[in-house]
Design a protein around this motif. Structure first.
Motif, PDB file in Angstrom:
ATOM      1  N   ASN A   3      -3.049   5.683  -7.542  1.00  0.00           N
ATOM      2  CA  ASN A   3      -2.375   5.415  -8.622  1.00  0.00           C
ATOM      3  C   ASN A   3      -4.520   4.492  -8.527  1.00  0.00           C
ATOM      4  O   ASN A   3      -5.256   4.109 -10.164  1.00  0.00           O
ATOM      5  CB  ASN A   3      -1.920   4.492  -9.019  1.00  0.00           C
ATOM      6  CG  ASN A   3      -0.611   4.789  -9.296  1.00  0.00           C
ATOM      7  OD1 ASN A   3      -1.048   5.934  -9.911  1.00  0.00           O
ATOM      8  ND2 ASN A   3       0.696   4.084  -9.964  1.00  0.00           N
ATOM      9  N   ALA A   4      -5.018   3.910  -7.447  1.00  0.00           N
ATOM     10  CA  ALA A   4      -6.143   3.561  -7.391  1.00  0.00           C
ATOM     11  C   ALA A   4      -7.268   4.251  -7.118  1.00  0.00           C
ATOM     12  O   ALA A   4      -8.547   4.563  -7.307  1.00  0.00           O
ATOM     13  CB  ALA A   4      -5.963   2.847  -5.724  1.00  0.00           C
ATOM     14  N   GLY A   5      -7.075   5.496  -7.298  1.00  0.00           N
ATOM     15  CA  GLY A   5      -8.605   6.585  -7.409  1.00  0.00           C
ATOM     16  C   GLY A   5      -8.556   7.137  -5.862  1.00  0.00           C
ATOM     17  O   GLY A   5      -9.450   8.360  -5.985  1.00  0.00           O
ATOM     18  N   VAL A  29       6.049  10.178  -2.575  1.00  0.00           N
ATOM     19  CA  VAL A  29       4.761   8.829  -2.187  1.00  0.00           C
ATOM     20  C   VAL A  29       4.715   7.573  -2.942  1.00  0.00           C
ATOM     21  O   VAL A  29       4.407   6.549  -2.143  1.00  0.00           O
ATOM     22  CB  VAL A  29       3.616   8.946  -3.087  1.00  0.00           C
ATOM     23  CG1 VAL A  29       3.443  10.214  -2.720  1.00  0.00           C
ATOM     24  CG2 VAL A  29       3.536   9.382  -4.768  1.00  0.00           C
ATOM     25  N   ASP A  30       6.102   7.214  -3.674  1.00  0.00           N
ATOM     26  CA  ASP A  30       6.496   5.510  -3.833  1.00  0.00           C
ATOM     27  C   ASP A  30       7.595   5.478  -2.063  1.00  0.00           C
ATOM     28  O   ASP A  30       7.559   3.884  -1.700  1.00  0.00           O
ATOM     29  CB  ASP A  30       8.124   5.608  -4.900  1.00  0.00           C
ATOM     30  CG  ASP A  30       7.075   5.596  -6.491  1.00  0.00           C
ATOM     31  OD1 ASP A  30       5.859   5.253  -5.819  1.00  0.00           O
ATOM     32  OD2 ASP A  30       7.981   5.549  -7.034  1.00  0.00           O
ATOM     33  N   ASN A  31       7.517   5.929  -1.308  1.00  0.00           N
ATOM     34  CA  ASN A  31       8.847   6.076  -0.195  1.00  0.00           C
ATOM     35  C   ASN A  31       7.837   5.906   0.957  1.00  0.00           C
ATOM     36  O   ASN A  31       7.895   6.039   2.111  1.00  0.00           O
ATOM     37  CB  ASN A  31       9.912   6.401  -0.545  1.00  0.00           C
ATOM     38  CG  ASN A  31      11.043   5.664  -1.305  1.00  0.00           C
ATOM     39  OD1 ASN A  31      10.243   5.003  -1.741  1.00  0.00           O
ATOM     40  ND2 ASN A  31      11.807   6.358  -1.852  1.00  0.00           N
ATOM     41  N   VAL A  32       6.444   6.484   0.678  1.00  0.00           N
ATOM     42  CA  VAL A  32       5.598   6.193   1.658  1.00  0.00           C
ATOM     43  C   VAL A  32       4.171   4.731   2.005  1.00  0.00           C
ATOM     44  O   VAL A  32       3.942   5.229   0.439  1.00  0.00           O
ATOM     45  CB  VAL A  32       5.277   7.683   2.397  1.00  0.00           C
ATOM     46  CG1 VAL A  32       4.049   7.275   3.582  1.00  0.00           C
ATOM     47  CG2 VAL A  32       5.735   8.623   2.320  1.00  0.00           C
ATOM     48  N   GLY A  72       0.903  -1.165   0.004  1.00  0.00           N
ATOM     49  CA  GLY A  72       0.288  -0.460   0.246  1.00  0.00           C
ATOM     50  C   GLY A  72       0.832   1.129   0.140  1.00  0.00           C
ATOM     51  O   GLY A  72       0.971   1.634   0.551  1.00  0.00           O
ATOM     52  N   THR A  73       1.570   1.589  -0.325  1.00  0.00           N
ATOM     53  CA  THR A  73       2.575   2.636  -1.055  1.00  0.00           C
ATOM     54  C   THR A  73       1.529   3.464  -1.237  1.00  0.00           C
ATOM     55  O   THR A  73      -0.117   3.481  -2.277  1.00  0.00           O
ATOM     56  CB  THR A  73       3.159   2.318  -2.402  1.00  0.00           C
ATOM     57  OG1 THR A  73       3.075   2.363  -3.600  1.00  0.00           O
ATOM     58  CG2 THR A  73       4.162   1.606  -1.688  1.00  0.00           C
TER      59      THR A  73
END
Length: 337
Positions: free
Chosen positions: A102-104, A196-199, A95-96
């Motif tokens: 991306n899932a909205g 946001v890739d690393n949280v 769940g990054t």
């Protein structure tokens, strides 16, 4: 079986995981590898494989322990053999914030959570910990050295030849004129690749809902750096107006700061980061990782936005002379032989 594969198999066996199912996970721009381990009882863990020399595993463990003490969520290290560059850590799942976006999912709450982590980190981090942990000092000399990658990688790729000695000297001089002031304000733990890739979002209360990863290169540095890394993301556009909202949220937490100085620091550090990332993405493309080129137009747009600010005038002048607008994001990187 290769020597490394045998070493990993023996490491897993020593920690009771010889029967675990192994699934490679997507990595980042580094040479580290990750695998998800599924145990016979259905639990999951993460194998971290850091190539020799495994110098970043020691700070990753030490910085993670410190962040945990300060009340932040980091993966628990369950086993490690640092000389071999191997570790087993808690699995935070998939769940990054990137995947949630991306899932909205609505961006604002996710970015507010990530911004609040920085607010609390900048409140809680005891600066004296930097010496105890032997943290890298992100100062003017380090930033100026890092941005040199642009002169060394991007310019030869763009022009087909190395920079002249004069152009390279002027490049260094331009950055030296703007970087020291940007580093002169408040300092805290600088996570370095905070985006946001690393949280990750975790089912935990408060700030513990933010799971932090990829902080092995953290050091002591100016507070604006991680905020500009989050809000001017090389891989993702924020919704219109959200950057300003989040900057206001951060500013409201520190009412006594010199916000004009912070604004200048934010601009210069953003320009440093974007300039270096442009070079990194081109270097990766030259190494057959061409997907990063998709982000070049965005990073150039972000960089040009900062170069338009008065505090970047010496650097903007260098770019105007050596790489005029219209000759930047259109760079063509040839396919490797």
């Amino acid at each position: 079986m290769t020597d490394r594969a045998s070493q990993i198999a023996a490491f897993l066996a020593r920690h009771g995981l010889e029967g675990a199912k192994r699934e490679p996970l997507a990595g980042d721009a580094s040479a580290r590898r990750y695998e998800r381990l599924t145990t016979p009882d259905g639990g999951t863990l993460i194998l971290v494989d850091t190539p020799a020399p495994a110098e970043d595993l020691v700070p990753f463990i030490a910085i993670g322990a410190m962040l945990d003490r300060l009340g932040f969520s980091v993966p628990a290290i369950l086993a490690a053999e640092v000389e071999a560059g191997l570790a087993i850590q808690e699995d935070f799942g998939d769940g990054t914030l990137t995947r949630l976006l991306n899932a909205g999912e609505e961006p604002r709450p996710l970015y507010e959570l990530a911004t609040d982590v920085l607010i609390e980190l900048h409140r809680r981090f005891p600066v004296e910990e930097a010496a105890r942990l032997n943290l890298t000092l992100y100062d003017a000399a380090l930033f100026t050295g890092q941005v040199a990658l642009f002169a060394e990688v991007y310019m030869p790729a763009a022009t087909g030849k190395p920079l002249s000695d004069k152009a390279r000297s002027d490049f260094d001089t331009a950055w030296a004129a703007v970087v020291p002031e940007a580093c002169a304000g408040p300092q805290s733990l600088l996570l370095r690749d905070y985006h946001v890739d690393n949280v990750m979002r975790l089912p935990r209360p408060g700030l513990r809902a933010a799971g932090l990863i990829d902080y092995q290169s953290a050091g002591l540095g100016p507070v604006a750096y991680d905020l500009v890394s989050l809000l001017e993301d090389a891989r993702r556009d924020l919704p219109a107006g959200l950057e300003g909202v989040l900057l206001d949220r951060y500013r409201a937490a520190f009412p006594d700061r010199d916000w004009e100085a912070f604004r200048r620091s934010y601009a210069v550090l953003g320009a440093i980061r974007h300039t270096r990332i442009v070079a990194i993405f081109v270097r990766l493309a030259l190494q057959r990782r061409r997907g990063y080129l998709l982000h070049l137009p965005r990073v150039w747009r972000l960089l040009e936005g900062q170069l338009a600010k008065p505090e970047l005038a010496p650097v903007a002048d260098w770019f105007a002379r050596h790489l005029p607008p219209g000759t930047r994001a259109e760079l063509v990187v040839p396919e490797p032989d």
